[in-house]
Write an enzyme that holds these catalytic residues in place. Structure first.
Site, PDB file in Angstrom:
ATOM      1  N   TYR A  30       0.836  -1.211   0.000  1.00 18.63           N
ATOM      2  CA  TYR A  30       0.000   0.000   0.000  1.00 18.63           C
ATOM      3  C   TYR A  30       0.870   1.260   0.000  1.00 18.63           C
ATOM      4  O   TYR A  30       0.680   2.167  -0.825  1.00 18.63           O
ATOM      5  CB  TYR A  30      -0.926  -0.035   1.215  1.00 18.63           C
ATOM      6  CG  TYR A  30      -1.540   1.288   1.591  1.00 18.63           C
ATOM      7  CD1 TYR A  30      -2.543   1.854   0.809  1.00 18.63           C
ATOM      8  CD2 TYR A  30      -1.114   1.979   2.726  1.00 18.63           C
ATOM      9  CE1 TYR A  30      -3.108   3.083   1.158  1.00 18.63           C
ATOM     10  CE2 TYR A  30      -1.674   3.194   3.079  1.00 18.63           C
ATOM     11  CZ  TYR A  30      -2.668   3.740   2.289  1.00 18.63           C
ATOM     12  OH  TYR A  30      -3.218   4.949   2.626  1.00 18.63           O
TER      13      TYR A  30
HETATM   14  N1  LIG Z   1      -6.849   4.776   7.009  1.00 20.74           N
HETATM   15  C1  LIG Z   1      -5.864   5.596   7.343  1.00 20.74           C
HETATM   16  O1  LIG Z   1      -5.485   5.704   8.528  1.00 20.74           O
HETATM   17  C2  LIG Z   1      -5.199   6.430   6.265  1.00 20.74           C
HETATM   18  C3  LIG Z   1      -4.112   7.201   6.615  1.00 20.74           C
HETATM   19  C4  LIG Z   1      -3.543   8.036   5.647  1.00 20.74           C
HETATM   20  C5  LIG Z   1      -4.089   8.095   4.363  1.00 20.74           C
HETATM   21  N2  LIG Z   1      -5.166   7.320   4.027  1.00 20.74           N
HETATM   22  C6  LIG Z   1      -5.721   7.463   2.663  1.00 20.74           C
HETATM   23  O2  LIG Z   1      -6.779   8.404   2.724  1.00 20.74           O
HETATM   24  C7  LIG Z   1      -7.576   8.278   1.540  1.00 20.74           C
HETATM   25  C8  LIG Z   1      -9.046   8.470   1.821  1.00 20.74           C
HETATM   26  O3  LIG Z   1      -9.433   7.802   3.010  1.00 20.74           O
HETATM   27  P1  LIG Z   1     -10.996   7.532   3.300  1.00 20.74           P
HETATM   28  O4  LIG Z   1     -11.099   6.982   4.671  1.00 20.74           O
HETATM   29  O5  LIG Z   1     -11.797   8.716   2.884  1.00 20.74           O
HETATM   30  O6  LIG Z   1     -11.216   6.348   2.237  1.00 20.74           O
HETATM   31  P2  LIG Z   1     -12.560   5.579   1.830  1.00 20.74           P
HETATM   32  O7  LIG Z   1     -13.710   6.011   2.664  1.00 20.74           O
HETATM   33  O8  LIG Z   1     -12.211   4.124   1.793  1.00 20.74           O
HETATM   34  O9  LIG Z   1     -12.844   6.103   0.345  1.00 20.74           O
HETATM   35  C9  LIG Z   1     -12.166   5.619  -0.757  1.00 20.74           C
HETATM   36  C10 LIG Z   1     -13.105   5.793  -1.951  1.00 20.74           C
HETATM   37  O10 LIG Z   1     -12.395   5.386  -3.130  1.00 20.74           O
HETATM   38  C11 LIG Z   1     -13.383   4.888  -4.008  1.00 20.74           C
HETATM   39  N3  LIG Z   1     -12.880   4.046  -5.070  1.00 20.74           N
HETATM   40  C12 LIG Z   1     -12.154   2.913  -4.968  1.00 20.74           C
HETATM   41  N4  LIG Z   1     -11.962   2.382  -6.184  1.00 20.74           N
HETATM   42  C13 LIG Z   1     -12.603   3.197  -7.073  1.00 20.74           C
HETATM   43  C14 LIG Z   1     -12.774   3.174  -8.480  1.00 20.74           C
HETATM   44  N5  LIG Z   1     -12.250   2.202  -9.226  1.00 20.74           N
HETATM   45  N6  LIG Z   1     -13.485   4.166  -9.063  1.00 20.74           N
HETATM   46  C15 LIG Z   1     -14.028   5.154  -8.325  1.00 20.74           C
HETATM   47  N7  LIG Z   1     -13.905   5.238  -6.968  1.00 20.74           N
HETATM   48  C16 LIG Z   1     -13.201   4.258  -6.369  1.00 20.74           C
HETATM   49  C17 LIG Z   1     -14.295   4.061  -3.113  1.00 20.74           C
HETATM   50  O11 LIG Z   1     -15.517   3.905  -3.775  1.00 20.74           O
HETATM   51  P3  LIG Z   1     -16.552   2.721  -3.440  1.00 20.74           P
HETATM   52  O12 LIG Z   1     -17.355   3.251  -2.298  1.00 20.74           O
HETATM   53  O13 LIG Z   1     -17.325   2.571  -4.692  1.00 20.74           O
HETATM   54  O14 LIG Z   1     -15.719   1.518  -3.060  1.00 20.74           O
HETATM   55  C18 LIG Z   1     -14.377   4.933  -1.861  1.00 20.74           C
HETATM   56  O15 LIG Z   1     -15.524   5.742  -1.883  1.00 20.74           O
HETATM   57  C19 LIG Z   1      -7.214   6.919   0.945  1.00 20.74           C
HETATM   58  O16 LIG Z   1      -6.416   7.149  -0.201  1.00 20.74           O
HETATM   59  C20 LIG Z   1      -6.365   6.264   2.029  1.00 20.74           C
HETATM   60  O17 LIG Z   1      -5.411   5.407   1.464  1.00 20.74           O
HETATM   61  C21 LIG Z   1      -5.725   6.497   4.960  1.00 20.74           C
END
Ligand SMILES: NC(=O)c1ccc[n+]([C@@H]2O[C@H](COP(=O)([O-])OP(=O)(O)OC[C@H]3O[C@@H](n4cnc5c(N)ncnc54)[C@H](OP(=O)(O)O)[C@@H]3O)[C@@H](O)[C@H]2O)c1
Length: 221
Positions: A125
């Site tokens: 990742y």
């Molecule tokens: N978790 C952590 O602690 C952490 C820390 C630092 C950074 N981040 C990063 O922060 C970012 C956002 O986090 P979040 O919590 O808002 O993430 P999230 O709620 O999982 O949202 C990710 C979105 O990406 C969409 N997606 C995935 N594949 C797609 C595709 N092929 N076409 C269109 N949309 C697509 C998903 O859509 P669907 O609903 O259709 O699946 C989902 O709505 C991510 O990049 C994550 O890696 C996370």
């Protein structure tokens, strides 16, 4: 501003779209699932149906002043989707921005990329996120790389701490991430800046205003 948020139904993305809409901006969320249309409309945003992995993005960009990449494959996904979403979809968005003349591009990256090789199950990742950041730095676009800490659903304090290369694994609320993204979109001094983002003591607007403009990794907080 017309802002297109890729991954528009994501948890950070929806918070950002609501802030943009509330401030009178044209908030567009790029989503792949038609069942999510009503949620975006309820947020005051305009849904744009497009699958980041499988569709041509160029026809969907039209008229945007900025693109925010906030999509992610998610914790339940395997290595292949790290490549097709966390890296590949980001690169597709960067290339679509270049092709359509959208200069401003903000990416939601992550802490820990510099230590990806030691990150165990997080390695693929973090390497995918790091490769996407590299592609953006060399894109020629007016970029900002925002690296949140451990995301929480705590109510936003509105106050943050921006740093670089700290190695910290501290929390940041999704509310605070969305607020910082909003201020980044308004701030020319945030162009070519990259920074880690945690909950902290400084009002988000002030923290963004204090970013040094200019030369990316050499010239950050
Ligand atoms: N978790 C952590 O602690 C952490 C820390 C630092 C950074 N981040 C990063 O922060 C970012 C956002 O986090 P979040 O919590 O808002 O993430 P999230 O709620 O999982 O949202 C990710 C979105 O990406 C969409 N997606 C995935 N594949 C797609 C595709 N092929 N076409 C269109 N949309 C697509 C998903 O859509 P669907 O609903 O259709 O699946 C989902 O709505 C991510 O990049 C994550 O890696 C996370």
């Amino acid at each position: 501003m017309d802002v297109l948020v890729a991954g528009g139904h994501g948890q950070i993305a929806r918070r950002l779209l609501r802030i943009l809409a509330a401030h009178g901006h044209n908030a567009r969320g790029l989503i792949r699932n038609p069942d999510h249309v009503a949620d975006l409309e309820a947020d005051g945003a305009h849904p744009v149906l497009c699958d980041l992995e499988h569709d041509d993005l160029v026809p969907h960009i039209g008229g945007a002043n900025a693109i925010v990449f906030a999509a992610g494959a998610g914790p339940g996904s395997g290595p292949e989707r790290k490549q097709t979403v966390d890296y590949g979809a980001a690169v597709k968005c960067i290339e679509a921005a270049q092709a359509t003349g959208v200069d401003r591009f903000v990416i939601v990256s992550s802490i820990g990329i510099q230590d990806a090789v030691h990150a165990g199950p997080m390695r693929e990742y973090l390497e995918a996120k790091g490769a996407a950041d590299d592609a953006l730095r060399t894109s020629g676009l007016s970029w900002t790389i925002v690296k949140p800490g451990v995301l929480t659903d705590e109510p936003g304090s509105g106050t943050v701490d921006l740093s670089t290369g700290s190695g910290r694994r501290d929390p940041v609320s999704r509310d605070n991430v969305a607020l910082v993204l909003y201020h980044v979109l308004l701030a020319d001094n945030a162009i070519r800046a990259e920074f880690e983002l945690f909950d902290g003591p400084t009002p988000a607007a002030d923290a963004v205003q204090a970013l040094l403009p200019g030369s990316g990794p050499v010239n950050v907080l």
